[in-house]
Design a protein around this motif. Sequence first.
Motif, PDB file in Angstrom:
ATOM      1  N   GLY A  48      52.843 -18.444  24.804  1.00  0.00           N
ATOM      2  CA  GLY A  48      54.020 -17.748  24.255  1.00  0.00           C
ATOM      3  C   GLY A  48      53.640 -16.901  23.076  1.00  0.00           C
ATOM      4  O   GLY A  48      52.581 -17.071  22.481  1.00  0.00           O
ATOM      5  N   PRO A  49      54.518 -15.985  22.744  1.00  0.00           N
ATOM      6  CA  PRO A  49      54.235 -15.064  21.645  1.00  0.00           C
ATOM      7  C   PRO A  49      54.324 -15.772  20.298  1.00  0.00           C
ATOM      8  O   PRO A  49      54.820 -16.884  20.198  1.00  0.00           O
ATOM      9  N   GLY A  50      53.833 -15.087  19.262  1.00  0.00           N
ATOM     10  CA  GLY A  50      53.929 -15.635  17.914  1.00  0.00           C
ATOM     11  C   GLY A  50      52.984 -16.795  17.726  1.00  0.00           C
ATOM     12  O   GLY A  50      53.110 -17.575  16.799  1.00  0.00           O
ATOM     13  N   SER A  51      52.042 -16.909  18.601  1.00  0.00           N
ATOM     14  CA  SER A  51      51.124 -18.016  18.491  1.00  0.00           C
ATOM     15  C   SER A  51      50.186 -17.802  17.309  1.00  0.00           C
ATOM     16  O   SER A  51      50.169 -16.737  16.691  1.00  0.00           O
TER      17      SER A  51
ATOM     18  N   THR C  19      58.619 -13.333  10.001  1.00  0.00           N
ATOM     19  CA  THR C  19      59.103 -13.152  11.377  1.00  0.00           C
ATOM     20  C   THR C  19      57.971 -13.342  12.373  1.00  0.00           C
ATOM     21  O   THR C  19      58.149 -13.981  13.419  1.00  0.00           O
ATOM     22  N   THR C  20      56.813 -12.794  12.060  1.00  0.00           N
ATOM     23  CA  THR C  20      55.674 -12.931  12.970  1.00  0.00           C
ATOM     24  C   THR C  20      55.260 -14.400  13.085  1.00  0.00           C
ATOM     25  O   THR C  20      54.997 -14.904  14.173  1.00  0.00           O
ATOM     26  N   ALA C  21      55.234 -15.087  11.936  1.00  0.00           N
ATOM     27  CA  ALA C  21      54.795 -16.484  11.934  1.00  0.00           C
ATOM     28  C   ALA C  21      55.801 -17.365  12.658  1.00  0.00           C
ATOM     29  O   ALA C  21      55.419 -18.235  13.435  1.00  0.00           O
ATOM     30  N   ALA C  22      57.083 -17.107  12.425  1.00  0.00           N
ATOM     31  CA  ALA C  22      58.100 -17.987  13.006  1.00  0.00           C
ATOM     32  C   ALA C  22      58.172 -17.797  14.521  1.00  0.00           C
ATOM     33  O   ALA C  22      58.383 -18.753  15.264  1.00  0.00           O
ATOM     34  N   ALA C  23      58.004 -16.561  14.980  1.00  0.00           N
ATOM     35  CA  ALA C  23      58.069 -16.258  16.402  1.00  0.00           C
ATOM     36  C   ALA C  23      59.307 -16.865  17.025  1.00  0.00           C
ATOM     37  O   ALA C  23      59.251 -17.501  18.072  1.00  0.00           O
ATOM     38  N   SER C  24      60.400 -16.685  16.322  1.00  0.00           N
ATOM     39  CA  SER C  24      61.633 -17.247  16.862  1.00  0.00           C
ATOM     40  C   SER C  24      62.551 -16.105  17.258  1.00  0.00           C
ATOM     41  O   SER C  24      62.770 -15.160  16.523  1.00  0.00           O
ATOM     42  N   ALA C  98      58.566  -7.977  22.156  1.00  0.00           N
ATOM     43  CA  ALA C  98      59.188  -6.717  21.748  1.00  0.00           C
ATOM     44  C   ALA C  98      60.137  -6.954  20.572  1.00  0.00           C
ATOM     45  O   ALA C  98      60.131  -6.195  19.595  1.00  0.00           O
ATOM     46  N   ALA C  99      60.919  -8.029  20.636  1.00  0.00           N
ATOM     47  CA  ALA C  99      61.873  -8.292  19.562  1.00  0.00           C
ATOM     48  C   ALA C  99      61.133  -8.582  18.259  1.00  0.00           C
ATOM     49  O   ALA C  99      61.484  -8.063  17.183  1.00  0.00           O
ATOM     50  N   GLN C 100      60.077  -9.381  18.369  1.00  0.00           N
ATOM     51  CA  GLN C 100      59.333  -9.776  17.187  1.00  0.00           C
ATOM     52  C   GLN C 100      58.655  -8.565  16.529  1.00  0.00           C
ATOM     53  O   GLN C 100      58.723  -8.378  15.308  1.00  0.00           O
ATOM     54  N   LEU C 101      58.050  -7.696  17.359  1.00  0.00           N
ATOM     55  CA  LEU C 101      57.391  -6.517  16.809  1.00  0.00           C
ATOM     56  C   LEU C 101      58.415  -5.547  16.214  1.00  0.00           C
ATOM     57  O   LEU C 101      58.205  -4.977  15.147  1.00  0.00           O
ATOM     58  N   SER C 102      59.552  -5.401  16.912  1.00  0.00           N
ATOM     59  CA  SER C 102      60.577  -4.491  16.410  1.00  0.00           C
ATOM     60  C   SER C 102      61.073  -4.966  15.046  1.00  0.00           C
ATOM     61  O   SER C 102      61.311  -4.157  14.145  1.00  0.00           O
ATOM     62  N   VAL C 105      58.385  -4.147  12.440  1.00  0.00           N
ATOM     63  CA  VAL C 105      58.286  -2.699  12.230  1.00  0.00           C
ATOM     64  C   VAL C 105      59.497  -2.191  11.458  1.00  0.00           C
ATOM     65  O   VAL C 105      59.370  -1.418  10.495  1.00  0.00           O
ATOM     66  N   LEU C 106      60.697  -2.639  11.854  1.00  0.00           N
ATOM     67  CA  LEU C 106      61.906  -2.147  11.186  1.00  0.00           C
ATOM     68  C   LEU C 106      61.944  -2.589   9.729  1.00  0.00           C
ATOM     69  O   LEU C 106      62.310  -1.804   8.846  1.00  0.00           O
ATOM     70  N   ALA C 107      61.548  -3.839   9.475  1.00  0.00           N
ATOM     71  CA  ALA C 107      61.555  -4.324   8.091  1.00  0.00           C
ATOM     72  C   ALA C 107      60.678  -3.427   7.220  1.00  0.00           C
ATOM     73  O   ALA C 107      61.071  -3.021   6.114  1.00  0.00           O
TER      74      ALA C 107
END
Lengths: 272, 515, 245
Positions: A48-51, C19-24, C98-102, C105-107
């Motif tokens: 999964g992503p965010g790994s 956001t990247t770390a949480a990946a939620s 896509a959501a995580q990168l967006s 990027v937006l932040a």
Amino acid sequence: MSSPSLTLPSPAPAAARKRRVLEILGALAIAGTYIYLVLNQPADITGGPGSASALIALSGFLVGAILLVVAVLPTLPTSTMVLIPVALVLNIVLGQFVGSTLVPFYLDAIGTVLIAVLAGPAAGAATGALSSIVWSFFNPTVLPFAAGAALIGCLAGLAARYGLFRRFYLAPVAGFLTGIIGGVVSAPVAAFVFGGTSGVATGAIVSAFRSMGDTLLAAITKQALISDPMDKAIVFAAVAVLVYALPRRASLQFPFVRRHRVLAGKAPEQGS
Amino acid sequence: MHPSTALSAGIRSFTFHEEDSPVLRDVDLSFAPGTLTVILGGSGSGKSTLGRLLAGWLSPGTRGSLHGHLELAGTRLHFNGSADDPRINPAQWGVQVGFVPQDASSALSTVRATVAEELAFGLENAGVDRAAMKAAVKRTADLLGLNRLLDRHPGTLSGGQLRRLAIGCAVIAEPAVLVLDEPLASLDAAGTDELAFLLRRLLAGGTAVVVLSQAIDGALLEADWWIVLDGGTVTASGTPEDLHAAPECLPAAIRRPGPEPKSRMPARGSATWGAQAAAEPILELRGVAFGYHGNPGRGRKAKAATRGASGHELNTVLLGIDLVLLPGEIVAVTGANGAGKSTLLRHLNGLLRPTSGSVLLNGKDIARVPVGEVAASVGLLFQNPRDQLFERTAAREVRFGLDRRFGADEAADRTAAALAAVGLAEAAHGHPAELPASGQRLLALATVLARRPAVLALDEPTVALDGNGLAVLDTAVRSAAAAGAAVVLVTHDVPYARSVADRLLALDGGRLLGN
Amino acid sequence: MRLHPLTSLAVAGSTAVITTAAASWPLSLAVIAAAVGLSALGGTLRPLLPAAAAVLVPLCLSLLVLHGLFFPEGVSVLAQWGPARVTTEGLSFALQRAAQLSAAVLALLVFSFSVNVPDLVAALPAKGIQGRVAFVLASTLTLMPAAASRLQRIRQAQEARGLVIRRGLLHRMAAFRLQAVPLVSALVEEAGTRGSALDARGFGSTGPRTSYREVPDRPLERLLRTFLLLAAVVAVAARLWQAGG
């Protein structure tokens, strides 16, 4: 005799050693991150992503790039410092333009390679990293590629140092080889941070490899091996055209060009 | 000679790296506080190199090798071109000697957002505290008349304002010596007066002012001392009166004030005039108006075109221009900086399209014809020659694109003829960028002449030309006209316009006025 | 109330990292919404949206095509055309990424479009490494429009010389040389003069520096910056520890 204030003292060697340590640390961070990612990748992508891999790729490569900038930037003379923004403008304007078209190239390193040829590998590496950092002001997705860009700048400087810009036909060859190394090193960033590529054309190539059952990292590495060497060969050739078009007084103001006889004595003949 | 000196130099030779012959040799100079020294020399005489060397902008060792000495504030530095020569500390040198280069905008830091901060940049780097900086900025702004511009972005200033800002940056630390490279070039009469007034105030304050110039201007007649530089060495020096009394000391490369005695071309007899009266017009402007409000795309283009205009709020540049150009006539359009002269010129070949009215070439409207095609008949020479040049040798530059249109033989003939016409036959295999400024302008002129256009349009042709270049330009313009081309030139240089033109027009408030 | 530029940088940076770390998935969407909202509030939405779209549209499209159609690891197949298989796993991977990168990027883009660059440059110490990075950033931003307008002038000057750019790759490449050579040599030459000018004005000196522009900073903001930095570090460490353990 001369008052000390109007002249500069000779440069001190102690500071140089400290900077060399930072350079080596930066290179180690980048190399270590790459090796760790390549060894650990198979289990990761389906997790999964965010790994953790994304974070390791990001932080390892960024720390390495920042260490390089910290090591090199204070040592650069003003004549090189003022050229870096010029290089960045060339990178960003050309990169933004080419990235928006459907060509599987980037051409976003012309400025970096130009500096590397005029001012050497250290300046090239710093320019590559700074280019990504400043460009991320408009496009944050290029930030993770800072280490790859620094590597391209460093290799271009080494190519210039060992005379590969003295013959016009050698420059694209050097670019091709640089592209292979640069592409392989940048592939884990694309795979782990983005889970793909940032362009549609490059994405299509990756898709083709994925459809044959490759892992994501393998597919992106193969895509990079198709795009990057050609891309860098074009960039190096373009830079060779540009540096030979510079007036000699302008290029000879750089000690690196004089000391290592980077450019041939006279402009070589080339097709126009 | 002088009671005391602020700066002096004894240059045996200065040679750029990997060049065979020195740019400067046997130049001995000294400048006393409160005096104005003018160093006169043609394009390529070495005066810019000399100015930069004096100001510490060209560090001996890094850019080339210097034999000789420089003496500043009682400290004498000896150079003999070896590795253990002293290395000039540019920051400390810069506190005592200010320098303003020819292209003032390239002296700005590009990292400060207002004129005030740009002025303060040097003080920030010296660690001056804020209260003292504010006082220094105020004092310098008063001196240069920049008070009302302090909060403007440097990028929005006109050419004349930029030059004053660059002077301000050079004098804010109150240097003992100020060196100005071609400060009067491309300034109109008002700009020249402002500058002369400023120089008087600096001199009264005890600054030693050094002006490098290739033209003798009214403002330079007040100088205490003139030095003539030719071929990299001092060939004459003395008071302006001395040198005026001995005009043979001034080489032809130095431009003289006022209309120069010109040899009128023999071809321009009454017969030509008679022929003209009957001829059809080549180019005609009918009620051409131009402005750039409400259309951002075109606005940016027009802003780039009218650089030097007083600001971006200006939106109507031309109001109903009528102009008829006949074969063989020379028309000069004069006007102050920012009057819209360049904008007018760009309508002749379609680079700018009129918002109303029309431009007719040989009786046909060019509204739908691409610029590249109009250019076959209308050759336009821009102010900055470097924008037009891109080849490795002067000959390739002139020949570019000719082979396809005329075939190899005729292309070679035209190239040789055009280079000879501008006196660059010997430089044919040299790099365009290594020609002196005057030579670059002439090369750009040759690229246009080689195509033998029916209309020759020249934007400020006299700027950056030295005396020799001006004579070449003059001959080229007259022979193009004699061969039947219509020549339009826009210039702020009224005396030159008067000397060359058959018709003199003035652009003022967006309208063309006859004299 | 206006934030100190370093505070907004810290907010944007730590948001992107966390956001990247949480990946939620919900957090990413919340950050996207907050970023767009903030930008609308600050009146920078108009320039921000096209810039964000230019970055994110090709990226997200590429992700969707890549993983939506080809995800060999996927098991639950929704549709299949020849080698292309649409899988649930592939689609969810693409959408989440896509959501995580967006969000990240937006932040960061909200920061770049709202910050006052001169204030940011003045806020960084002028001396040493940070000053030099600030110089490169500010100078690049100044030179970019200048280089664009110079390129425009070069094009005009060359058109006026009768050069017509024709279609086709070879012609385009020739045109690149015609325009790039004058552009680059002019920029390099100008940089040479600017280098001398900056040296003469003390750019290279090593002593203490001062700043003409005042950028007010509050102790509370300094505290907030430290806190945000720590939060980002903790988020990264937590994620790595979780992965390792």
